[in-house]
Write an enzyme that holds these catalytic residues in place. Sequence first.
Site, PDB file in Angstrom:
ATOM      1  N   LYS A  34      40.812  -8.792  21.830  1.00 23.37           N
ATOM      2  CA  LYS A  34      40.414  -7.387  21.693  1.00 23.37           C
ATOM      3  C   LYS A  34      39.109  -7.323  20.923  1.00 23.37           C
ATOM      4  O   LYS A  34      39.016  -7.810  19.798  1.00 23.37           O
ATOM      5  CB  LYS A  34      41.490  -6.588  20.950  1.00 23.37           C
ATOM      6  N   ASP A  62      38.261  -2.437  23.443  1.00 18.86           N
ATOM      7  CA  ASP A  62      38.797  -1.404  22.559  1.00 18.86           C
ATOM      8  C   ASP A  62      37.725  -0.358  22.247  1.00 18.86           C
ATOM      9  O   ASP A  62      37.255  -0.237  21.114  1.00 18.86           O
ATOM     10  CB  ASP A  62      39.320  -2.071  21.284  1.00 18.86           C
ATOM     11  N   LYS A  64      38.221   2.948  22.831  1.00 21.47           N
ATOM     12  CA  LYS A  64      38.914   4.191  22.438  1.00 21.47           C
ATOM     13  C   LYS A  64      38.174   5.439  22.936  1.00 21.47           C
ATOM     14  O   LYS A  64      37.799   6.312  22.164  1.00 21.47           O
ATOM     15  CB  LYS A  64      39.110   4.264  20.924  1.00 21.47           C
ATOM     16  N   PHE A  65      38.024   5.537  24.233  1.00 24.29           N
ATOM     17  CA  PHE A  65      37.296   6.660  24.811  1.00 24.29           C
ATOM     18  C   PHE A  65      38.003   7.975  24.473  1.00 24.29           C
ATOM     19  O   PHE A  65      39.217   8.103  24.625  1.00 24.29           O
ATOM     20  CB  PHE A  65      37.197   6.518  26.333  1.00 24.29           C
ATOM     21  N   ASP A  67      36.685  11.952  25.029  1.00 28.98           N
ATOM     22  CA  ASP A  67      35.629  12.899  25.342  1.00 28.98           C
ATOM     23  C   ASP A  67      36.127  13.807  26.464  1.00 28.98           C
ATOM     24  O   ASP A  67      37.316  13.784  26.803  1.00 28.98           O
ATOM     25  CB  ASP A  67      34.357  12.141  25.763  1.00 28.98           C
ATOM     26  N   ILE A  68      35.234  14.587  27.048  1.00 29.63           N
ATOM     27  CA  ILE A  68      35.614  15.412  28.182  1.00 29.63           C
ATOM     28  C   ILE A  68      35.915  14.502  29.372  1.00 29.63           C
ATOM     29  O   ILE A  68      35.409  13.374  29.440  1.00 29.63           O
ATOM     30  CB  ILE A  68      34.526  16.446  28.525  1.00 29.63           C
ATOM     31  N   THR A  71      33.013  12.593  31.188  1.00 36.33           N
ATOM     32  CA  THR A  71      32.408  11.502  30.415  1.00 36.33           C
ATOM     33  C   THR A  71      33.334  10.290  30.365  1.00 36.33           C
ATOM     34  O   THR A  71      32.879   9.141  30.480  1.00 36.33           O
ATOM     35  CB  THR A  71      32.082  11.984  28.991  1.00 36.33           C
ATOM     36  N   THR A 117      47.501   3.072  13.511  1.00 39.63           N
ATOM     37  CA  THR A 117      48.442   2.480  12.563  1.00 39.63           C
ATOM     38  C   THR A 117      47.942   2.552  11.121  1.00 39.63           C
ATOM     39  O   THR A 117      48.695   2.251  10.195  1.00 39.63           O
ATOM     40  CB  THR A 117      48.735   1.014  12.922  1.00 39.63           C
TER      41      THR A 117
END
Length: 236
Positions: A34, A62, A64-65, A67-68, A71, A117
């Site tokens: 990762k 990783d 972590k998208f 957004d709208i 996008t 976490t």
Amino acid sequence: MLLKDRIIVALDTPSLEATIPFVRQLSPYVACFKIGLELMTSAGAPVAVRQIHELGGSLFFDGKFNDIPNTIAGASRAVAALKVKMFDVHASSGVQGMRAAVQNKGKSQVIAVTVLTSFEEDSCRHIFGAGSQEKVLQFARDAKEAGVDGIVCSPQELKWLGEDPSLNGLIRITPGIRPVWAGKGDQKRVLTPKEAIALGATHLVIGRPITEPPPEVGSPVDAVRKIWEEIEEVCR
């Protein structure tokens, strides 16, 4: 599933130079690596992905998208073109946001991040307006509706998730894993590898206990083998 396929190594490294030795050592022993925002920013995501692939490593991107939907769709197409094994999107982006990722994932797997976490209960309530159990269950159900392949959650939420049959089939990836011989670091909601697998985790994300093991454990490869020994019984 082989023992090696249970382990995802978190490479929280600042540069490719710091990353490459771990990939060379550990590629034969773990499912994938990762990589996160620090390495993507310092080295450039395409460069980092290409280098790790050339060394034989599979990747969990990783990013972590969040957004709208439009996008997220574009970002998902771009990362899928890099041929990563999996990438993630925040469940808080909503069903439509996650669905945009699924529709543009190519051959990659889409993983929905639920509640980080590092959050304690007070932090979760402050940000999301509810406790971790309620929010993780809600996010997991949203993720299932959106058609994602799996979720990221604390190992402490695994029991609650396993009690909801509507969530069957989701990959369950758990950070916050600390072997008994490792410190907690900045993770708050943690369990040991054996405990997490017993509760239904399919994959364990483990960083510093592998990349910076205590001297008495030995090398990163020794740390992985020690984790194999811990989970072997519950993986049968």
